[in-house]
Design an enzyme around this catalytic site. Structure first.
Site, PDB file in Angstrom:
ATOM      1  NE  ARG A 244      15.755  -9.519  14.079  1.00  0.00           N
ATOM      2  CZ  ARG A 244      16.253  -8.180  14.372  1.00  0.00           C
ATOM      3  NH1 ARG A 244      17.014  -8.077  15.207  1.00  0.00           N
ATOM      4  NH2 ARG A 244      15.400  -7.234  13.640  1.00  0.00           N
ATOM      5  CE  LYS A 271      16.229  -9.916   9.285  1.00  0.00           C
ATOM      6  NZ  LYS A 271      14.478 -10.237   9.377  1.00  0.00           N
ATOM      7  CG  HIS A 334      10.775 -14.607  15.936  1.00  0.00           C
ATOM      8  ND1 HIS A 334      10.043 -13.589  15.766  1.00  0.00           N
ATOM      9  CD2 HIS A 334      12.017 -14.381  15.175  1.00  0.00           C
ATOM     10  CE1 HIS A 334      10.761 -12.420  15.045  1.00  0.00           C
ATOM     11  NE2 HIS A 334      11.963 -13.191  14.644  1.00  0.00           N
ATOM     12  NE  ARG A 337      12.180  -9.703  17.206  1.00  0.00           N
ATOM     13  CZ  ARG A 337      12.982  -8.874  17.200  1.00  0.00           C
ATOM     14  NH1 ARG A 337      13.817  -8.695  18.570  1.00  0.00           N
ATOM     15  NH2 ARG A 337      12.935  -7.667  16.202  1.00  0.00           N
ATOM     16  CG  HIS A 360      11.956  -3.629  14.189  1.00  0.00           C
ATOM     17  ND1 HIS A 360      10.689  -3.547  14.629  1.00  0.00           N
ATOM     18  CD2 HIS A 360      12.393  -5.138  13.990  1.00  0.00           C
ATOM     19  CE1 HIS A 360      10.334  -4.855  14.750  1.00  0.00           C
ATOM     20  NE2 HIS A 360      11.027  -5.759  14.584  1.00  0.00           N
ATOM     21  CE1 TYR A 370      16.855  13.047  19.934  1.00  0.00           C
ATOM     22  CE2 TYR A 370      15.235  11.412  19.181  1.00  0.00           C
ATOM     23  CZ  TYR A 370      15.742  12.376  19.977  1.00  0.00           C
ATOM     24  OH  TYR A 370      14.916  12.761  21.085  1.00  0.00           O
TER      25      TYR A 370
END
Length: 406
Positions: A244, A271, A334, A337, A360, A370
């Site tokens: 970001r 974030k 941005h 991404r 995310h 995991y």
């Protein structure tokens, strides 16, 4: 020359002079002696690259021993990333307001309970409450605040066409009210009836380039950028790491291990509030090594052009893209991404690896653990393959085929 430790006798015998003077007590603490003989304990410290002053108390009400104890508490707060002056003000305000159950007191109490939030998220919530809610709701007993009263506050913000901020303020106020319900000071959340009563913001879509040929054109344009070296390096680095924009511009040298080829971003900067690892390709490391002699003495990898003590402005990368001829509807910082996500998916990399690299959130805590543990080797291979792919795009006009590394 080191000064001797301050003693109780020296403090007791300190007399006023023609001008104020200081008696150092160590680690930033000192006694300020005024011409009229008044004596005040102060502590000088640095927070966020700024020099600040903490008022500890008046002697003899606060003894030397007590002043040292308060100084040590303040130093512990600094180590924990807290500003002692702000913490002192918050404690004082909570003491003043908590007894009568006013909205402001409970909101501050809720904020204190949510120190687990990312610093930027916490600070934004505090600022929004102070700016848009406290002036109208702050002094009101929380049990007397009606849905209509909250709506009137939100309408003021909505009238300024700040739709996203209006929705965010409703969410924050709702969390405060629900906290009051949970702590037995309120029966219901008055914001629960506001769903559908306010304008909704359109989904934000960041302009991005995902056509491989045009990506190559963009990368060649970036290589030809003639502005500041720091900005050029940020432009080159951004597509390689696709973090970001806020994470990129606030990157610190202390977070980067060039030998290990890794950038470790702490949770408070993310974030989602989860620490994040960015594997660095050979190309990304080369950019950082080129920049290190220029900004290596700064805290930030990409500092402001005005001051090495501050991070790069949030508008710098976008402004550089505009200078290269890419408008707001063409490409944004941005947008790197979306570029990486689209093309990596097309090339067959696993969704788990891509989503984890994009940082995310994963709602399933077992799967999240995991992902953090098992996908790093794959992400390292992916990030190097991605950098190699971008190099190919810069030198050819057709979509190259990428062979996945096993």
């Amino acid at each position: 020359m080191a000064s001797k430790a301050l003693t109780d006798m020296a403090v007791r015998n300190a007399k006023g002079r023609d001008k104020p003077y200081k008696l150092a007590a160590g680690a930033g603490l000192y006694l300020q002696v005024m011409p009229n003989g008044s004596r005040y304990w102060r502590m000088k410290y640095r927070y966020g690259a700024k020099e600040k002053l903490l008022s500890i108390g008046v002697y003899p009400e606060i003894s030397l021993k007590e002043a040292v104890e308060k100084r040590d508490i303040a130093r512990a707060q600094l180590r924990a990333g807290q500003d002692p002056s702000e913490e002192k003000q918050l404690v004082k305000l909570k003491a003043q307001l908590s007894a009568d159950g006013r909205f402001e007191a409970i909101a501050l109490e809720w904020l204190e309970s949510r120190r687990d939030l990312a610093e930027s998220t916490w600070s934004k919530a505090k600022w929004m409450l102070e700016t848009y809610a406290f002036p109208w709701l702050g002094r009101r007993p929380i049990e007397d605040i009606s849905t209509a009263e909250v709506l009137a506050v939100l309408r003021r913000l909505e009238a300024q066409e700040k739709i996203e901020s209006t929705q965010r303020l409703r969410q924050i106020c709702g969390q405060v009210f629900r906290y009051a319900v949970a702590t037995g000071r309120l029966d219901r959340d008055p914001t629960s009836a506001l769903r559908g009563a306010l304008k909704t913001a359109k989904n934000r879509h960041y302009a991005s380039i995902t056509d491989p040929v045009k990506v190559g054109e963009l990368l060649r344009a970036i290589d030809g950028y003639t502005g500041q070296l720091t900005t050029l390096c940020a432009l080159k680095f951004a597509p390689l790491v696709f973090t970001r924009p806020g994470e990129l511009r606030k990157a610190e040298w202390a977070e980067i291990d060039l030998d290990a080829g890794q950038w470790s971003i702490p949770a408070e900067k993310m974030k989602m509030g989860v620490a994040h690892i960015v594997p660095l390709s050979k190309q990304a490391i080369a950019i950082l090594r080129e920049l290190q002699p220029v900004t290596g003495k700064s805290r930030y990898v990409f500092p402001s052009i005005r001051s090495l003590r501050d991070p790069m402005s949030e508008n710098t990368v976008n402004a550089a893209l505009r200078r290269l001829g890419y408008g707001t509807d063409d490409m944004t910082g941005h947008g790197f991404r979306s570029m990486a996500s689209t093309l990596l998916h097309e090339q067959g990399w696993t969704s788990d690896a891509i989503e984890r690299q994009l940082a995310h959130s994963e709602r399933n805590p077992i799967k999240a653990a995991y992902n953090r543990a098992e996908h790093l080797p794959e992400r390292r291979r992916m990030m190097q393959a991605w950098a190699d792919y971008l190099d190919k795009l810069k030198v050819q006009n057709s979509k190259p085929k990428l062979k996945l590394v096993g």
